[in-house]
Design an enzyme around this catalytic site. Structure first.
Site, PDB file in Angstrom:
ATOM      1  N   ILE A   1       0.841  -1.203   0.000  1.00 41.91           N
ATOM      2  CA  ILE A   1       0.000   0.000   0.000  1.00 41.91           C
ATOM      3  C   ILE A   1       0.878   1.256   0.000  1.00 41.91           C
ATOM      4  O   ILE A   1       0.607   2.229  -0.724  1.00 41.91           O
ATOM      5  CB  ILE A   1      -0.957  -0.022   1.215  1.00 41.91           C
ATOM      6  CG1 ILE A   1      -1.893  -1.228   1.112  1.00 41.91           C
ATOM      7  CG2 ILE A   1      -1.762   1.271   1.295  1.00 41.91           C
ATOM      8  CD1 ILE A   1      -2.693  -1.528   2.363  1.00 41.91           C
TER       9      ILE A   1
ATOM     10  N   ASN B   1      11.972  -0.723   7.147  1.00 38.97           N
ATOM     11  CA  ASN B   1      13.057  -1.640   7.521  1.00 38.97           C
ATOM     12  C   ASN B   1      13.181  -2.815   6.546  1.00 38.97           C
ATOM     13  O   ASN B   1      13.981  -3.718   6.763  1.00 38.97           O
ATOM     14  CB  ASN B   1      12.875  -2.145   8.965  1.00 38.97           C
ATOM     15  CG  ASN B   1      11.616  -2.978   9.136  1.00 38.97           C
ATOM     16  OD1 ASN B   1      10.937  -3.304   8.165  1.00 38.97           O
ATOM     17  ND2 ASN B   1      11.304  -3.330  10.381  1.00 38.97           N
ATOM     18  N   LEU B   2      12.372  -2.807   5.494  1.00 29.01           N
ATOM     19  CA  LEU B   2      12.385  -3.839   4.431  1.00 29.01           C
ATOM     20  C   LEU B   2      12.105  -5.237   4.981  1.00 29.01           C
ATOM     21  O   LEU B   2      12.505  -6.230   4.379  1.00 29.01           O
ATOM     22  CB  LEU B   2      13.713  -3.808   3.653  1.00 29.01           C
ATOM     23  CG  LEU B   2      14.041  -2.506   2.928  1.00 29.01           C
ATOM     24  CD1 LEU B   2      15.371  -2.631   2.168  1.00 29.01           C
ATOM     25  CD2 LEU B   2      12.942  -2.105   1.933  1.00 29.01           C
TER      26      LEU B   2
ATOM     27  N   ASN C   1       9.289  -6.623   5.074  1.00 33.59           N
ATOM     28  CA  ASN C   1       8.320  -7.282   4.189  1.00 33.59           C
ATOM     29  C   ASN C   1       8.252  -6.576   2.827  1.00 33.59           C
ATOM     30  O   ASN C   1       7.191  -6.451   2.236  1.00 33.59           O
ATOM     31  CB  ASN C   1       6.930  -7.304   4.854  1.00 33.59           C
ATOM     32  CG  ASN C   1       6.014  -8.311   4.199  1.00 33.59           C
ATOM     33  OD1 ASN C   1       6.444  -9.389   3.773  1.00 33.59           O
ATOM     34  ND2 ASN C   1       4.740  -7.967   4.082  1.00 33.59           N
TER      35      ASN C   1
ATOM     36  N   SER D   1      -7.545  -0.591  10.308  1.00 32.20           N
ATOM     37  CA  SER D   1      -8.081  -1.716   9.558  1.00 32.20           C
ATOM     38  C   SER D   1      -9.506  -2.023  10.008  1.00 32.20           C
ATOM     39  O   SER D   1      -9.854  -1.815  11.181  1.00 32.20           O
ATOM     40  CB  SER D   1      -7.178  -2.927   9.835  1.00 32.20           C
ATOM     41  OG  SER D   1      -7.832  -4.104   9.477  1.00 32.20           O
TER      42      SER D   1
ATOM     43  N   TYR E   1      -3.630  -9.026  15.720  1.00 33.32           N
ATOM     44  CA  TYR E   1      -3.392  -7.977  14.719  1.00 33.32           C
ATOM     45  C   TYR E   1      -4.445  -6.874  14.857  1.00 33.32           C
ATOM     46  O   TYR E   1      -4.119  -5.684  14.976  1.00 33.32           O
ATOM     47  CB  TYR E   1      -3.434  -8.574  13.306  1.00 33.32           C
ATOM     48  CG  TYR E   1      -3.537  -7.522  12.224  1.00 33.32           C
ATOM     49  CD1 TYR E   1      -2.474  -6.656  11.979  1.00 33.32           C
ATOM     50  CD2 TYR E   1      -4.708  -7.367  11.473  1.00 33.32           C
ATOM     51  CE1 TYR E   1      -2.576  -5.660  11.011  1.00 33.32           C
ATOM     52  CE2 TYR E   1      -4.812  -6.379  10.507  1.00 33.32           C
ATOM     53  CZ  TYR E   1      -3.742  -5.534  10.285  1.00 33.32           C
ATOM     54  OH  TYR E   1      -3.853  -4.546   9.329  1.00 33.32           O
TER      55      TYR E   1
ATOM     56  N   LYS F   1      -4.154  -2.733  16.192  1.00 36.86           N
ATOM     57  CA  LYS F   1      -4.673  -1.522  15.532  1.00 36.86           C
ATOM     58  C   LYS F   1      -5.625  -0.779  16.475  1.00 36.86           C
ATOM     59  O   LYS F   1      -5.597   0.445  16.572  1.00 36.86           O
ATOM     60  CB  LYS F   1      -5.413  -1.888  14.234  1.00 36.86           C
ATOM     61  CG  LYS F   1      -4.524  -2.465  13.161  1.00 36.86           C
ATOM     62  CD  LYS F   1      -3.601  -1.406  12.570  1.00 36.86           C
ATOM     63  CE  LYS F   1      -2.726  -1.958  11.477  1.00 36.86           C
ATOM     64  NZ  LYS F   1      -1.703  -1.018  11.024  1.00 36.86           N
TER      65      LYS F   1
ATOM     66  N   PHE G   1     -10.734  -1.476   4.359  1.00 29.16           N
ATOM     67  CA  PHE G   1     -11.376  -2.774   4.191  1.00 29.16           C
ATOM     68  C   PHE G   1     -10.400  -3.692   3.430  1.00 29.16           C
ATOM     69  O   PHE G   1      -9.331  -3.949   3.949  1.00 29.16           O
ATOM     70  CB  PHE G   1     -12.793  -2.596   3.603  1.00 29.16           C
ATOM     71  CG  PHE G   1     -13.756  -2.301   4.750  1.00 29.16           C
ATOM     72  CD1 PHE G   1     -13.661  -1.093   5.447  1.00 29.16           C
ATOM     73  CD2 PHE G   1     -14.660  -3.235   5.199  1.00 29.16           C
ATOM     74  CE1 PHE G   1     -14.465  -0.833   6.566  1.00 29.16           C
ATOM     75  CE2 PHE G   1     -15.469  -2.993   6.306  1.00 29.16           C
ATOM     76  CZ  PHE G   1     -15.375  -1.793   6.984  1.00 29.16           C
ATOM     77  N   ASN G   2     -10.663  -4.155   2.221  1.00 33.63           N
ATOM     78  CA  ASN G   2      -9.767  -5.158   1.607  1.00 33.63           C
ATOM     79  C   ASN G   2      -9.072  -4.613   0.360  1.00 33.63           C
ATOM     80  O   ASN G   2      -9.618  -4.745  -0.748  1.00 33.63           O
ATOM     81  CB  ASN G   2     -10.563  -6.420   1.258  1.00 33.63           C
ATOM     82  CG  ASN G   2     -11.061  -7.112   2.504  1.00 33.63           C
ATOM     83  OD1 ASN G   2     -11.957  -6.619   3.174  1.00 33.63           O
ATOM     84  ND2 ASN G   2     -10.459  -8.222   2.847  1.00 33.63           N
TER      85      ASN G   2
ATOM     86  N   GLY H   1     -11.617 -18.298  12.517  1.00 36.29           N
ATOM     87  CA  GLY H   1     -11.563 -16.836  12.629  1.00 36.29           C
ATOM     88  C   GLY H   1     -12.154 -16.103  11.438  1.00 36.29           C
ATOM     89  O   GLY H   1     -12.338 -14.892  11.496  1.00 36.29           O
TER      90      GLY H   1
END
Ligand code: NAD
Length: 338
Positions: free
Chosen positions: A12, A32-33, A35, A124, A148, A152, A177-178, A298
């Site tokens: 994003i 920090n790379l 991911n 989120s 997670y 948030k 959202f997604n 979940g």
């Protein structure tokens, strides 16, 4: 404006960087790379013909963040740096709380010390947990059901405390959202390692032959075709929501009586897993074989936003269709696979 974009090398963040550069903001990326990949920087330079500043580092390093705020005369921060995989957060909660919550606290400390008090935070829809009603408006109670989502939610609570005690802070929290899809260049996009947790990257991997079939988890939900329904939003629309938030950052409006300004960022439309598969097949003229598997722990039946608050107060609205999301997503994957 001079913007510090934490996590700006990620999926994003790289799209937000392009939107900011396009609007002539000066962008400094701190990442920090953990991911993401340094190659993204070349794509950003190539697409935008601009030179964003990039610093490899961690938001937990308060001194480094403060130095960047001063050196680059930052006016506002967009904070995306964080870990985001729900499943991993269940197995490694401390890592999630440390990275996400301590990272945010460190950033806030640095911002306060440099008197940089404008912040857009990446939140989120997971803060809502299992929905009591649909579409989900901001009035919906927050009851996140995994570490997670709780990370948030706790950060939003910290931000609320901050704006209550110090009226000089201007903070907007965007509850995504997604997000799916890719920049029209096809040069940046969502490229997870291994088997993806999210639907669109999984479909991409099936389309490119990396997986034999899509795993559809559950077809006995209380939805029109039995598969899970989500509010997919094009990542470019999501990026534009950040520009709208920056434009409204110091309007000092207390929207709907909450101390913190938070907004749902979605389209308001729900699509099932099979709707997305069929849209992808039609848009890209490809077959996506799939098999039904048991429900995942979940997962919930349906989640989609009521985005009216963002539409009305930020003057922002999602524009791109599910077809455009599918086309751009595959365009990125094709480039990546070549
Ligand atoms: N992708 C989604 O579906 C989604 C949905 C809702 C919210 N979000 C939030 O949006 C933000 C960006 O998500 P994304 O999908 O682009 O994820 P991403 O993993 O692609 O990007 C996050 C970036 O942050 C960096 N990072 C992580 N921890 C860091 C730290 N401590 N210091 C510096 N850099 C750090 C990573 O290297 C990565 O480049 C995250 O905060 C995520 O929780 C994402």
């Amino acid at each position: 404006m001079n913007i510090l974009l934490t996590g700006g090398m990620g999926y994003i963040g790289s799209h937000i960087a392009l939107s900011l550069l396009h609007d002539k903001h000066k962008v400094t990326i701190l990442d920090n790379l953990s991911n993401s990949n340094i190659e993204v920087l070349n794509s950003l330079k190539f697409i935008s013909s601009e030179e964003p500043n990039f610093i490899k580092g961690d938001v937990i390093n308060t001194e480094l963040v403060a130095k960047l705020l001063k050196d680059y005369k930052v006016d506002a921060v967009i904070h995306l740096a964080g870990l985001k995989a729900v499943g991993e957060s269940v197995s490694r909660p401390v890592m999630y709380y440390k990275n996400n919550i301590l990272g945010a606290v460190s950033l806030l400390e640095a911002m306060k010390s440099c008197n940089v008090l404008n912040l857009v935070f990446s939140s989120s829809a997971t803060v809502y947990g299992i929905p009591n009603f649909l579409p989900i408006s901001e009035e919906h109670p927050c009851k996140p059901n995994n570490p997670y989502g709780r990370s948030k939610f706790y950060i939003e609570e910290i931000l609320s405390d901050l704006v209550i005690t110090d009226k000089n802070w201007n903070i907007i929290s965007l509850r995504y959202f997604n997000p799916v899809g890719s920049h029209e260049s096809g040069l940046i996009g969502d490229h997870p390692n291994g088997i993806p947790n999210n639907l669109m990257p999984f479909i991409n991997q099936v389309a490119s032959g990396q997986q034999t079939h899509l795993k559809v988890f559950g077809n006995d939900y209380d939805t029109p075709d039995g598969t899970g329904v989500r509010d997919y939003i094009h990542v470019e629309d999501l990026s534009n929501a950040h520009l709208a938030a920056l434009n409204n950052i110091d309007s000092n409006n207390n929207y709907q009586n909450y101390p913190l300004n938070f907004f749902n960022i979605g389209t308001g439309k729900g699509y099932s897993v099979l709707d997305v598969v069929h849209a992808f097949e039609l848009a890209n003229r490809l077959d996506i074989p799939y098999k039904i598997y048991p429900r995942r722990d979940g997962d919930i039946a349906s989640s989609f936003a009521d985005p009216k608050k963002a539409n009305n107060f930020l003057g922002w609205k999602a524009k791109q269709s599910i077809d455009e999301m599918c086309l751009s997503s595959w365009n990125f994957q094709k480039n990546k696979s070549q």
